[in-house]
Write a protein that holds these residues in place. Structure first.
Motif, PDB file in Angstrom:
ATOM      1  N   VAL A 131       0.848  -1.183   0.000  1.00  0.00           N
ATOM      2  CA  VAL A 131       0.000   0.000   0.000  1.00  0.00           C
ATOM      3  C   VAL A 131       0.895   1.247   0.000  1.00  0.00           C
ATOM      4  N   GLY A 132       0.562   2.221  -0.855  1.00  0.00           N
ATOM      5  CA  GLY A 132       1.344   3.456  -0.934  1.00  0.00           C
ATOM      6  C   GLY A 132       1.209   4.284   0.332  1.00  0.00           C
ATOM      7  N   PHE A 133       2.158   5.196   0.541  1.00  0.00           N
ATOM      8  CA  PHE A 133       2.218   5.989   1.777  1.00  0.00           C
ATOM      9  C   PHE A 133       0.928   6.767   2.026  1.00  0.00           C
ATOM     10  N   GLU A 134       0.446   7.469   1.017  1.00  0.00           N
ATOM     11  CA  GLU A 134      -0.744   8.313   1.200  1.00  0.00           C
ATOM     12  C   GLU A 134      -1.975   7.470   1.532  1.00  0.00           C
ATOM     13  N   ASP A 135      -2.108   6.344   0.839  1.00  0.00           N
ATOM     14  CA  ASP A 135      -3.254   5.467   1.107  1.00  0.00           C
ATOM     15  C   ASP A 135      -3.135   4.821   2.478  1.00  0.00           C
ATOM     16  N   TYR A 136      -1.911   4.509   2.843  1.00  0.00           N
ATOM     17  CA  TYR A 136      -1.685   3.818   4.118  1.00  0.00           C
ATOM     18  C   TYR A 136      -2.060   4.718   5.294  1.00  0.00           C
ATOM     19  N   PHE A 137      -1.605   5.965   5.279  1.00  0.00           N
ATOM     20  CA  PHE A 137      -1.843   6.849   6.432  1.00  0.00           C
ATOM     21  C   PHE A 137      -3.083   7.726   6.278  1.00  0.00           C
ATOM     22  N   GLY A 138      -3.379   8.176   5.068  1.00  0.00           N
ATOM     23  CA  GLY A 138      -4.581   8.979   4.828  1.00  0.00           C
ATOM     24  C   GLY A 138      -4.670  10.170   5.768  1.00  0.00           C
ATOM     25  N   GLU A 139      -5.863  10.368   6.331  1.00  0.00           N
ATOM     26  CA  GLU A 139      -6.116  11.546   7.174  1.00  0.00           C
ATOM     27  C   GLU A 139      -5.387  11.496   8.513  1.00  0.00           C
ATOM     28  N   SER A 140      -4.865  10.329   8.876  1.00  0.00           N
ATOM     29  CA  SER A 140      -4.189  10.249  10.180  1.00  0.00           C
ATOM     30  C   SER A 140      -2.978  11.166  10.232  1.00  0.00           C
ATOM     31  N   LEU A 141      -2.447  11.555   9.074  1.00  0.00           N
ATOM     32  CA  LEU A 141      -1.277  12.444   9.055  1.00  0.00           C
ATOM     33  C   LEU A 141      -1.576  13.793   9.691  1.00  0.00           C
ATOM     34  N   SER A 142      -2.865  14.073   9.905  1.00  0.00           N
ATOM     35  CA  SER A 142      -3.247  15.361  10.507  1.00  0.00           C
ATOM     36  C   SER A 142      -2.650  15.541  11.910  1.00  0.00           C
ATOM     37  N   THR A 143      -2.360  14.464  12.621  1.00  0.00           N
ATOM     38  CA  THR A 143      -1.727  14.618  13.946  1.00  0.00           C
ATOM     39  C   THR A 143      -0.284  15.091  13.810  1.00  0.00           C
TER      40      THR A 143
END
Lengths: 158, 446
Positions: B164-176
Motif C-alpha cells: 500500500v502506498g504511503f498516502e493510502d496507508y496513512f490517509g487523514e491520520s497524518l493530521s496529527t
C-alpha cells in the motif's frame, strides 16, 4: 565544625537510610529546595532543557515515597529492596567558611524485586549546605555509567 | 512443528470481531511472522530529518528486526539502506547517529560507499577483474530501500517492494503529525537529544493497545497520579498556582465520563486517536509569549485552530504513538515475542519559547522513563499479562467494549472515548498486513 569526616559519615548514613527504607528520615536529609537528579547525558549541565531520567523536588520525591506504600501500588507487590555499595567518598570541596561542601562517590547499586535483581554502576555527587549544625542536600546527582542504555523499572533511589 | 506456517487462514483465525487469540502476544512463531511479513508490509518510522541536517549525517534504526541506516547525501536527498556491507555483512554504521563525511567506509576491509549507497571504491580492485564481480549484488553497493517517504520531516519506510502506498496507508491520520509541526511558529520540529529508552518484558502490541485504552488510567495509575494529587492537595499551603508537575500528572485521574465524552477517532489501516473533543492535555497553563508568536506566524484564526486541537494519543499502525500537544513520539520496537524496547522522543518546536520544550521533556520523564512512576504502573500490567496469558483457562483476549455487530473495517469514525474499537481496528489491520504477501492458497505446514 563540619569536617571531611562529617561529609563522609553523612553520605554513608544517607545510603544506609535508603537500604533500610527509612524514607522519611532520608527525605529529612534534603534542604527544602533540594533536588534529586539523574541525567541522561554524559557530563550533562542542564537539568531543565536537556532530557533527564529524574529531576525531582521534595514534593515529587514525597509522591514516590507515598506511592511505595500505597494499597493499590501494584508494581510494589511484591516490594522492591535495594543495596548500596559505596567507595570512600572523594571530598571535592569542604569549605565551612563559605558553607559549601561537595563530594563524589563511586557506587554499585542493586535493586531487587521478587525473583529479579538488577545492578547499576555510577557516581553519586552530593552538593551539601550547612543548616544549623547539620548538613542538608541541595543536590544529589546520580550519573549512571550506562545512562544511555534501556533499563527496566528503577523504582527506588540510587 | 509450525502451527501457522504461511497459512493466511490460520493467522486470520487468531483475530475475531471482538477477541484475539493469546498467541498474537505469546507465540514466538507468530512473532517471527510479524517480523517477516507485518513489519515489511507496513510503513515504519525510521527517524526525523532534523537528525540529518548536514550532508554525511546518518542515523541507524531497525525496521522490525532489520538494521537500517539513513543518510543525508551531498545533494541534500535522504537515502535508506540495509546496514550491512555487501562484502561480508559487517554493519557499516554502529552508532545511533553521527556524521560519516563524504562516504561510508566499512571498518573491516575498507570497502567504501557514497552517502547515496553506491559503491565508491574497493582496495586492490584488480583482484576482482574477470571474476564476474560486476554481476553480483555486491557491486551495486549498499542494498537500498526504495520506498521511503519524508513527510513533514518524519521519515517512514516500507521494506516490501509492493504494497500500500504511503498516502493510502496513512490517509487523514497524518493530521496529527501536521498539528504537531504546525505548533511551531515556523512549522518545524527539531530533535535535539537522544530518546528516553525503556525496556519492557512484554509483547509490543500490549503497549500499542494501551495508548488508546482510556479505562485504565484511573485504575492502574491511582498509585502514581492519584498520589501526586493527594500530596499536592495536602502540601500546597497558600499556593493556588498548580506546578507544572501536578498539571501533567493530575488529568490521568479524570473519571470515566471525561474519557467517554473526549471521544476516539478511528481511521483505516489501524490508525486512530483518543482525545477528539478535549483531552488530558487540554488544560495546561499558557506559556508566555507563545500565542503571540503563533498569531504572528499564522494569524489569529489559524493559530487558535492549531492550538485548539489537543489530541491525546495518536496510534500510527503498527508501532508508534504521537502526542502532538506535548511533542512526543513513542516508538515501540519489537525485540522478541516478550521483549519490547520503547524509545520516547521529544521534538523541540522551532521558534517557540523554551518553556514548551521544558514541559515536553518533563512529561517524557514523568510518563515514559524507566524511572517513571506512571511507567512502573503500566509495565507491571504488561508483565502480568505476558505471564497470565500462558494460562490455559481461556485462550482469548476480550476486546468487546462498545462493540457493535455492524462495525465496518477500515472506516473513519468518531466514537465513544471508552470504546475498545481502536484496538479492534488495529487487529483488523494486523491480520490484513501480516497476510498481505502470503500465498492465499497455501495450506498450513504440517
Amino acid at each position: 565544625m563540619i569536617s571531611e569526616k562529617t561529609i563522609t559519615d553523612f553520605i554513608y548514613r544517607e545510603a544506609d537510610l535508603l537500604d533500610t527504607m527509612q524514607w522519611q528520615a532520608w527525605l529529612d536529609l534534603f534542604h527544602p529546595e533540594g533536588r534529586y537528579w539523574m541525567p541522561l547525558e554524559w557530563q550533562q549541565q542542564d537539568p531543565v532543557l536537556q532530557p533527564s531520567l529524574m529531576y525531582e523536588d521534595l514534593m515529587l520525591m514525597k509522591v514516590r515515597i507515598e506511592r511505595l506504600a500505597g494499597e493499590r501500588t501494584f508494581s510494589q507487590k511484591p516490594k522492591s529492596r535495594c543495596h548500596h555499595l559505596l567507595q570512600a567518598p572523594q571530598i571535592l570541596v569542604c569549605d565551612p567558611a563559605a558553607g559549601i561542601f561537595r563530594a563524589k562517590t563511586s557506587y554499585i547499586y542493586t535493586e531487587t524485586r521478587g525473583d529479579t535483581l538488577e545492578r547499576f554502576s555510577g557516581w553519586a555527587s552530593h552538593d551539601l549546605v550547612q543548616v544549623g549544625d547539620e548538613l542538608k542536600i541541595k543536590l544529589k546527582r546520580i550519573d549512571l555509567v550506562n545512562f544511555d542504555a534501556p533499563f527496566g523499572n528503577i523504582q527506588l533511589f540510587m | 512443528m509450525a502451527k501457522y506456517g504461511k497459512d493466511p487462514r490460520a493467522i486470520g483465525a487468531l483475530v475475531r470481531d471482538a477477541e484475539v487469540h493469546r498467541d498474537v502476544y505469546i507465540d514466538p512463531e507468530v512473532f517471527e511472522l510479524e517480523m517477516e511479513h507485518l513489519f515489511p508490509n507496513s510503513w515504519i518510522y525510521v527517524g526525523h530529518a532534523s537528525q540529518l541536517s548536514k550532508a554525511g549525517d546518518f542515523i541507524t534504526a531497525n525496521i522490525g528486526r532489520q538494521p537500517v541506516v539513513a543518510s543525508r547525501h551531498t545533494d541534500g536527498s535522504i537515502h535508506l539502506f540495509y546496514n550491512r556491507c555487501p562484502h561480508k555483512g559487517v554493519k557499516i554504521a554502529s552508532e545511533p547517529c553521527g556524521n560519516t563525511g563524504k562516504f561510508f567506509r566499512c571498518p573491516y576491509h575498507a570497502w567504501s560507499f557514497k552517502t547515496d549507497g553506491s559503491l565508491l571504491a574497493i582496495p586492490l580492485k584488480k583482484g576482482y577483474e574477470g571474476t564476474g564481480f560486476t554481476d553480483t549484488q555486491a557491486s551495486g553497493g549498499l542494498s537500498r530501500i526504495r520506498n521511503v517517504v519524508v513527510y513533514r520531516d518524519f521519515i517512514f519506510a516500507r521494506l516490501s517492494e509492493n504494497g500500500v502506498g504511503f498516502e493510502d496507508y496513512f490517509g487523514e491520520s497524518l493530521s496529527t503529525i501536521d498539528n504537531m509541526a504546525d505548533r511551531s511558529p515556523e512549522g518545524k520540529l527539531a530533535v535535539e537529544a537522544a530518546p528516553i529508552r525503556y525496556m519492557h518484558t512484554c509483547n509490543w502490541k500490549m503497549l500499542v493497545e494501551n495508548q488508546t485504552d482510556t479505562c485504565h488510567p484511573m485504575v492502574a495509575h491511582e498509585s502514581s497520579a492519584g498520589t501526586a494529587i493527594k500530596v499536592w492537595q495536602r502540601e500546597q499551603g497558600e499556593s493556588t498556582e498548580k506546578p507544572m508537575a501536578v498539571q501533567l500528572y493530575g488529568p490521568f485521574m479524570s473519571p470515566y465520563e471525561f474519557y467517554e465524552q473526549s471521544g476516539i477517532r478511528i481511521w483505516p489501516n489501524g490508525h486512530g486517536h483518543t482525545g477528539v473533543a478535549n483531552s488530558i492535555h487540554s488544560n495546561y497553563s499558557d506559556v508566555e509569549g507563545y500565542l503571540d508568536r503563533m498569531v504572528a506566524a499564522y494569524g489569529e484564526k489559524r493559530a487558535h485552530e492549531i492550538l485548539g486541537e489537543v489530541r491525546h494519543n495518536t496510534v500510527y499502525f503498527p508501532n508508534i504513538m504521537v502526542k502532538g500537544a506535548v511533542q512526543i513520539l513513542r516508538n515501540f520496537i519489537p525485540i522478541a515475542v516478550d521483549r519490547t524496547l520503547v524509545e520516547s522522543w521529544v521534538y523541540r518546536l522551532v521558534g517557540a519559547p523554551d518553556k514548551l520544550y521544558e514541559r515536553a521533556l518533563m512529561y517524557n520523564r514523568f510518563i515514559n522513563a524507566p524511572t517513571s512512576i506512571v511507567g512502573h504502573d503500566d509495565l507491571e500490567m504488561y508483565e502480568r499479562a505476558q505471564e497470565g496469558l500462558k494460562s490455559n483457562g481461556n485462550q482469548w483476549v476480550n476486546l468487546r467494549r462498545l462493540y457493535e455487530s455492524n462495525e465496518e473495517p477500515d472506516v473513519t469514525a468518531v466514537i465513544n472515548g471508552t470504546s475498545e474499537r481502536q484496538m479492534r481496528n488495529q487487529f483488523h489491520a494486523w491480520a490484513k498486513f501480516i497476510t498481505m504477501d502470503m500465498d492465499q492458497g497455501v495450506e498450513a505446514a504440517e
